[in-house]
Motif scaffolding. Structure first.
Motif, short mmCIF file in Angstrom:
data_model
loop_
_atom_site.label_atom_id
_atom_site.label_comp_id
_atom_site.label_asym_id
_atom_site.label_seq_id
_atom_site.Cartn_x
_atom_site.Cartn_y
_atom_site.Cartn_z
N SER A 278 98.80 57.29 12.90
CA SER A 278 97.37 57.52 12.68
C SER A 278 97.12 58.86 12.00
CB SER A 278 96.65 57.51 14.03
OG SER A 278 97.12 58.61 14.80
N ASN A 292 92.60 64.60 18.19
CA ASN A 292 91.66 64.72 17.07
C ASN A 292 92.28 65.26 15.78
OD1 ASN A 292 89.68 63.82 18.85
ND2 ASN A 292 89.32 65.90 19.56
N SER A 296 90.26 58.10 11.40
CA SER A 296 89.63 56.95 12.03
C SER A 296 90.22 55.65 11.47
CB SER A 296 88.13 56.96 11.74
OG SER A 296 87.95 56.71 10.35
N ASP A 297 89.98 54.55 12.19
CA ASP A 297 90.43 53.25 11.70
C ASP A 297 89.83 52.95 10.32
OD1 ASP A 297 91.96 52.79 13.89
OD2 ASP A 297 90.57 51.42 14.87
N GLN A 298 88.55 53.35 10.12
CA GLN A 298 87.91 53.08 8.83
C GLN A 298 88.65 53.80 7.70
OE1 GLN A 298 86.25 53.87 11.60
NE2 GLN A 298 85.20 51.91 11.91
N ASP A 299 89.01 55.07 7.97
CA ASP A 299 89.72 55.83 6.94
C ASP A 299 91.11 55.23 6.71
OD1 ASP A 299 87.62 57.54 6.63
OD2 ASP A 299 88.42 59.10 7.94
N THR A 321 98.13 53.91 16.51
CA THR A 321 97.25 52.87 15.97
C THR A 321 97.13 51.80 17.04
OG1 THR A 321 99.09 51.72 14.90
CG2 THR A 321 97.90 53.34 13.56
N THR A 325 92.85 48.84 14.90
CA THR A 325 93.34 49.19 13.56
C THR A 325 93.85 47.93 12.85
OG1 THR A 325 94.28 51.16 14.67
CG2 THR A 325 94.78 50.87 12.31
#
Length: 344
Positions: A278, A292, A296-299, A321, A325
Motif C-alpha cells: 500500500s 498513514n 488510499s485504495d482510490q489512489d 492491501t 483494494t
C-alpha cells in the motif's frame, strides 16, 4: 487443471485469455488475518494460522474471491520445514502443514464455486462478486530471508556463507512438496537478489517440477532489486527458465511500479505480474507498519489502468492491501474492458 510440462508455455496465456486479458491477484494476508482476530506475533507469522486457525485463513481466501480475485496465494510464505522444526515440529508434521496451506486455499475455491451456483441470478449478492470463473491457487514460497524473520528479505544481504547451493538445499523439499500438493502453480515471492532467483530456476529444472511458477522481486528504489542487484539481470534469469510463466514485482511502493514494468519489458516476453504494497513504510526494528504513510485504495487503483496499459497482465496487492483494494481493482478493470468493447 492439468499441467503437462509441455503446456507450461501456454498455461498463463490461456488463463489470461479466460480472465479477459488481465488477471486479478488477491491482497495482503497477514493484516487481514489479524482483522479476523488472529494473533501473528510469532516468527512463523501468517504460517502460524495453518496450525491454530485454518478457518480464518480460509475465510480470508474467500473474502478475496468474493472481491473478484482470480488467483489466491497460499499462507505458506513464512512456512518452511526448517522454521517449523525450530518450533519443535517433526519433519512429517512440517511437511503436512505445507500441504495444508494448499488444501485450505483449494477448499476456499470449492466453497466459492458453490456460492456462485447458489448466488442471485440478478447479480445482487450483497456486494460480493459471485462469478463462476477459472481460479488458480498459487503456492507461496518466501525467500530465505523470510525464514530468518529478521527483515533480510527486505535487504537481500545474506552474507558470503549463503551460496547458490545453500539456497537450493534450503528450498528443495518445500518446493517438491508444494509442487505435488494440488496447487496450480508456485509463487516465488519477494525475491531480494539474483542468486535466489537462480536457485529457484535451477531447482525447478533439477527436480523436474511439473507445475509452472512465477517469480516476483521487490525493489525499494524503483531501479534495482532490494539487494542492489540489477532488475534486468534478475528478470533475465526468469526469462530463460522454461517453467516460469510470469515475472514481476511485489511488496514495493506503488509509485515505483511504472518504471519497473518498463524495465522488465526490456528483457522478457513473459506476462508481467504486479502486486505492490500500500506504500506504507515498515519499521523493521519495531516490527510494525508506520501509520498513514500509505495511499488510499482510490489512489492505488488510479495507477492500475496505467500499469495495464504499459504491459501488466496480473495485478493485485501485497502488504496492507485489503479485499476493498481488490474489489476496487476488479471494478476498474471491469469498467476498462467494458469501455474497450464499446469503443470497438
Amino acid at each position: 487443471m492439468s499441467h503437462p510440462a509441455a503446456n507450461t508455455s501456454s498455461f498463463m496465456t490461456d488463463f489470461l485469455r479466460q480472465a479477459g486479458g488481465v488477471a486479478i491477484l488477491d491482497g495482503g494476508l497477514a493484516t487481514e488475518l489479524e482483522r479476523h482476530g488472529a494473533d501473528l506475533n510469532d516468527p512463523l507469522w501468517s504460517a502460524k494460522c495453518l496450525l491454530t486457525s485454518p478457518h480464518l485463513v480460509r475465510a480470508v481466501h474467500l473474502d478475496y474471491l468474493e472481491a473478484g480475485a482470480d488467483i489466491i496465494i497460499t499462507a505458506s510464505y513464512q512456512a518452511t520445514i526448517q522454521g517449523f522444526e525450530a518450533k519443535g515440529f517433526s519433519r512429517g508434521d512440517s511437511e503436512a502443514l505445507l500441504r495444508k496451506s494448499v488444501e485450505i486455499a483449494c477448499e476456499a475455491r470449492d466453497i466459492y464455486h458453490g456460492r456462485c451456483r447458489e448466488g442471485s441470478p440478478d447479480g445482487n449478492n450483497d456486494g460480493r462478486v459471485l462469478k463462476h470463473r477459472s481460479i488458480l491457487v498459487a503456492a507461496s514460497v518466501g525467500s530465505y530471508g523470510a525464514y530468518l524473520a529478521d527483515g533480510s528479505e527486505y535487504s537481500g544481504n545474506y552474507g558470503d556463507a549463503i551460496t547458490l547451493e545453500t539456497l537450493k538445499d534450503f528450498h528443495r523439499r518445500r518446493v517438491q512438496i508444494l509442487a505435488e500438493s494440488g496447487a496450480d502453480l508456485i509463487a516465488f515471492e519477494t525475491i531480494p537478489n539474483r542468486v535466489e532467483a537462480q536457485a529457484y530456476a535451477e531447482l525447478l529444472e533439477e527436480e523436474d517440477i511439473k507445475i509452472p511458477a512465477w517469480f516476483s522481486f521487490n525493489s525499494k528504489d524503483g531501479i534495482n532489486v532490494v539487494s542492489g542487484d540489477s532488475l534486468l539481470e534478475c528478470a533475465s534469469v526468469v526469462q530463460s527458465c522454461k517453467n516460469a510463466v510470469a515475472v514481476g514485482i511485489n511488496c514495493t511502493p506503488p509509485r515505483f511500479i511504472h518504471g519497473l514494468i518498463l524495465s522488465i519489458k526490456k528483457v522478457t516476453t513473459k506476462p508481467i505480474l504486479i502486486y505492490p504494497n500500500s506504500g506504507e513504510s515498515y519499521d523493521g526494528d519495531r516490527k510494525e507498519w508506520v501509520q498513514n504513510t500509505g495511499i488510499s485504495d482510490q489512489d492505488f487503483v488510479s495507477y492500475v489502468n496505467k500499469w495495464c496499459e504499459i504491459g501488466a497482465a496480473l495485478v493485485g496487492g501485497c502488504c496492507r492491501t485489503t479485499p476493498h483494494t481488490i474489489r476496487a481493482i476488479y471494478e476498474t478493470l471491469s469498467n476498462r474492458s467494458a469501455a474497450s468493447l464499446s469503443s470497438q
